[in-house]
Design an enzyme around this catalytic site. Structure first.
Site, PDB file in Angstrom:
ATOM      1  N   SER A  22     -39.476  23.634 -13.550  1.00  0.00           N
ATOM      2  CA  SER A  22     -39.712  22.434 -14.360  1.00  0.00           C
ATOM      3  C   SER A  22     -39.530  22.621 -15.864  1.00  0.00           C
ATOM      4  CB  SER A  22     -41.115  21.909 -14.074  1.00  0.00           C
ATOM      5  OG  SER A  22     -42.047  22.906 -14.418  1.00  0.00           O
ATOM      6  N   ALA A  56     -43.766  21.678  -5.685  1.00  0.00           N
ATOM      7  CA  ALA A  56     -43.072  22.965  -5.841  1.00  0.00           C
ATOM      8  C   ALA A  56     -41.684  22.763  -6.445  1.00  0.00           C
ATOM      9  CB  ALA A  56     -42.953  23.639  -4.474  1.00  0.00           C
ATOM     10  N   TYR A  60     -49.906  24.628 -11.549  1.00  0.00           N
ATOM     11  CA  TYR A  60     -50.784  23.958 -12.527  1.00  0.00           C
ATOM     12  C   TYR A  60     -51.216  22.558 -12.054  1.00  0.00           C
ATOM     13  CZ  TYR A  60     -51.772  21.676 -17.063  1.00  0.00           C
ATOM     14  OH  TYR A  60     -52.317  20.961 -18.092  1.00  0.00           O
ATOM     15  N   LYS A  98     -34.395  16.104 -10.396  1.00  0.00           N
ATOM     16  CA  LYS A  98     -35.481  15.234  -9.933  1.00  0.00           C
ATOM     17  C   LYS A  98     -34.954  13.848  -9.559  1.00  0.00           C
ATOM     18  CE  LYS A  98     -39.126  17.899 -10.176  1.00  0.00           C
ATOM     19  NZ  LYS A  98     -40.079  18.068  -9.070  1.00  0.00           N
ATOM     20  N   ASP A 145     -47.051  27.734  -0.894  1.00  0.00           N
ATOM     21  CA  ASP A 145     -46.616  28.106  -2.243  1.00  0.00           C
ATOM     22  C   ASP A 145     -46.015  29.508  -2.159  1.00  0.00           C
ATOM     23  OD1 ASP A 145     -47.903  27.055  -5.308  1.00  0.00           O
ATOM     24  OD2 ASP A 145     -46.708  28.888  -5.125  1.00  0.00           O
ATOM     25  N   ASP A 185     -41.864  29.929   1.312  1.00  0.00           N
ATOM     26  CA  ASP A 185     -40.917  29.131   0.540  1.00  0.00           C
ATOM     27  C   ASP A 185     -40.560  27.853   1.300  1.00  0.00           C
ATOM     28  OD1 ASP A 185     -38.742  30.240  -1.796  1.00  0.00           O
ATOM     29  OD2 ASP A 185     -38.340  28.348  -0.741  1.00  0.00           O
ATOM     30  N   TYR A 195     -32.682  19.760 -15.154  1.00  0.00           N
ATOM     31  CA  TYR A 195     -34.019  19.530 -14.590  1.00  0.00           C
ATOM     32  C   TYR A 195     -34.197  18.043 -14.254  1.00  0.00           C
ATOM     33  CZ  TYR A 195     -39.031  18.682 -14.465  1.00  0.00           C
ATOM     34  OH  TYR A 195     -40.281  18.247 -14.104  1.00  0.00           O
ATOM     35  N   ARG A 239     -34.262  22.404 -29.542  1.00  0.00           N
ATOM     36  CA  ARG A 239     -34.135  23.052 -28.237  1.00  0.00           C
ATOM     37  C   ARG A 239     -33.175  22.224 -27.382  1.00  0.00           C
ATOM     38  NH1 ARG A 239     -39.612  23.684 -24.794  1.00  0.00           N
ATOM     39  NH2 ARG A 239     -39.200  21.473 -24.500  1.00  0.00           N
ATOM     40  N   ASN A 248     -45.979  14.304 -20.364  1.00  0.00           N
ATOM     41  CA  ASN A 248     -46.311  15.716 -20.625  1.00  0.00           C
ATOM     42  C   ASN A 248     -47.705  16.093 -20.126  1.00  0.00           C
ATOM     43  OD1 ASN A 248     -43.955  15.115 -22.324  1.00  0.00           O
ATOM     44  ND2 ASN A 248     -44.282  17.201 -23.022  1.00  0.00           N
TER      45      ASN A 248
HETATM   46  N1  UDP Z   1     -42.035  22.534 -28.675  1.00  0.00           N
HETATM   47  C1  UDP Z   1     -41.991  23.191 -29.907  1.00  0.00           C
HETATM   48  N2  UDP Z   1     -42.327  24.510 -29.928  1.00  0.00           N
HETATM   49  C2  UDP Z   1     -42.718  25.202 -28.821  1.00  0.00           C
HETATM   50  C3  UDP Z   1     -42.775  24.520 -27.588  1.00  0.00           C
HETATM   51  C4  UDP Z   1     -42.429  23.178 -27.552  1.00  0.00           C
HETATM   52  O1  UDP Z   1     -41.636  22.608 -30.929  1.00  0.00           O
HETATM   53  O2  UDP Z   1     -42.993  26.406 -28.918  1.00  0.00           O
HETATM   54  C5  UDP Z   1     -41.677  21.101 -28.636  1.00  0.00           C
HETATM   55  C6  UDP Z   1     -40.524  20.783 -27.681  1.00  0.00           C
HETATM   56  O3  UDP Z   1     -39.282  20.911 -28.328  1.00  0.00           O
HETATM   57  C7  UDP Z   1     -40.848  19.329 -27.285  1.00  0.00           C
HETATM   58  C8  UDP Z   1     -42.378  19.281 -27.352  1.00  0.00           C
HETATM   59  O4  UDP Z   1     -42.787  20.406 -28.114  1.00  0.00           O
HETATM   60  O5  UDP Z   1     -40.355  18.451 -28.256  1.00  0.00           O
HETATM   61  C9  UDP Z   1     -43.017  19.368 -25.977  1.00  0.00           C
HETATM   62  O6  UDP Z   1     -42.418  20.469 -25.298  1.00  0.00           O
HETATM   63  P1  UDP Z   1     -42.992  21.044 -23.960  1.00  0.00           P
HETATM   64  O7  UDP Z   1     -42.171  22.250 -23.621  1.00  0.00           O
HETATM   65  O8  UDP Z   1     -44.467  21.245 -24.086  1.00  0.00           O
HETATM   66  O9  UDP Z   1     -42.769  19.883 -22.878  1.00  0.00           O
HETATM   67  P2  UDP Z   1     -41.441  19.074 -22.440  1.00  0.00           P
HETATM   68  O10 UDP Z   1     -41.420  17.850 -23.326  1.00  0.00           O
HETATM   69  O11 UDP Z   1     -40.257  19.969 -22.604  1.00  0.00           O
HETATM   70  O12 UDP Z   1     -41.716  18.723 -21.028  1.00  0.00           O
END
Ligand code: UDP
Length: 321
Positions: free
Chosen positions: A76, A73, A11, A144, A30, A50, A140, A282, A169
């Site tokens: 993430s 690569a 991406y 990094k 890639d 790779d 993750y 999450r 983001n």
């Molecule tokens: N998020 C959510 N529902 C989803 C996907 C993401 O509520 O289906 C929330 C996630 O918990 C975070 C925010 O959206 O707080 C951004 O998540 P994303 O995975 O886009 O990027 P990250 O911050 O993990 O890099």
């Protein structure tokens, strides 16, 4: 002389290749684990392999005159890294060590590294600068940060200069509408919301509604993928001119939006309304991550062009295709 873009079919990599092409010769390496060749311009030399494979790297560095490596690569996904830490340390750390070893061996001395806001963990400040303490809370982010530390040691010992870019983001798609975000399975908020609004998902799960934020949902700083791409080109040109070396820069818009606010903007852009369910938090998610990008603005003149609504409009155009 060519630029080697590891992960150039992914991406952020493919959007950066688009900014490079026409100006520089580009070789993309890639393994297509998450990337797609259709994201690549015909003028790119593509190698399916790779970066943890020394033989592949020998081939790349002997067959092409490479003067810099852009390294995208990596795995993430925060949640996945909690489930599969070894995969993250192997792919993100070990393979990068192999790449750096080969760069040193072949005398390739310029390196642009994709890092992340996840290196900061749960910051004690609302606006994160590069001085903010790093303390990642998931594999993750740790993978990094480990590479960042390895890079400092390698640059000290060998003829190698680097720029580390800590993305917040990444979102949106190229304004021409020909390349965009395409993960399978998709886990990122904006594409998930747009897929739902297009009728491809029943509902949106909002992960956590009890965070200490304006509306209880997580706050993030969304930055257009083309803005990330242009920062890479500036960083490369800064390394070549000698204006910068061995630096770390944040890349964000400097504004935070909650998950609920993102859903609202997606509804506005699409003209459709979303069905939301509140789910558990999450694993590995900090509550607020917002960048100060003043340092790269001062050093390289980088400034994001796209604001949230434009980011979501570009993503909507891409996902609607
Ligand atoms: N998020 C959510 N529902 C989803 C996907 C993401 O509520 O289906 C929330 C996630 O918990 C975070 C925010 O959206 O707080 C951004 O998540 P994303 O995975 O886009 O990027 P990250 O911050 O993990 O890099």
């Amino acid at each position: 002389m060519s630029i080697l873009v590891c992960g150039g079919a992914g991406y952020i990599g493919s959007h950066t290749v688009k900014e490079l092409i026409g100006k520089y010769e580009v070789v993309v390496l890639d393994n297509l684990s998450t990337g797609y060749p259709f994201l690549l311009d015909d003028r790119v030399t593509f190698i399916n392999g790779d970066l943890g494979d020394e033989k592949v790297l020998d081939l790349v560095f002997t067959e092409h005159k490479i003067n810099a490596v852009f390294h995208f690569a990596a795995n993430s996904l925060v949640g996945e890294s909690v489930e599969k830490p070894l995969m993250y340390y192997l792919n993100n750390v070990s393979s990068t060590i192999t790449l750096l070893k080969k760069m040193v061996e072949y005398g390739v001395g310029k390196f642009i590294f994709s890092s992340t806001a996840a290196t900061y963990g749960i910051p004690k400040t609302d606006l994160i600068t590069e001085e903010t303490a790093t303390n990642p809370i998931n594999p993750y982010g740790r993978s990094k940060l480990m590479v960042e530390e390895i890079l400092a040691d390698v640059a000290h010992a060998h003829d190698l200069q680097y720029v580390i870019l800590r993305y917040f983001n990444a979102a949106g798609a190229h304004e021409l509408g020909d390349i965009g975000e395409s993960h399978n399975p998709e886990t990122h908020l904006i594409p998930i919301v747009l897929q739902h609004l297009l009728g491809h998902r029943d509902k949106i799960s909002v992960y956590g509604s009890d965070y200490d934020t304006i509306d209880g949902t997580c706050v993030r700083d969304y930055i257009h993928v083309t803005d990330l791409a242009t920062a890479h080109v500036l960083a490369y040109e800064g390394l070549v001119s000698g204006d910068v070396s061995n630096e770390v820069y944040n890349l964000g818009n400097g504004a935070g939006y909650s998950v609920k606010e993102i859903i609202e903007v997606c509804e506005k852009v699409s003209g459709k309304s979303a069905l939301i369910e509140y789910a558990d938090r999450r694993a590995g998610d900090p509550s607020v991550l917002v960048a100060s990008s003043e340092k790269i603005n001062k050093a390289l003149g980088w400034k994001p062009k796209y604001h949230l609504e434009e980011i979501i409009e570009s993503a909507w155009k891409w996902h609607s295709k």
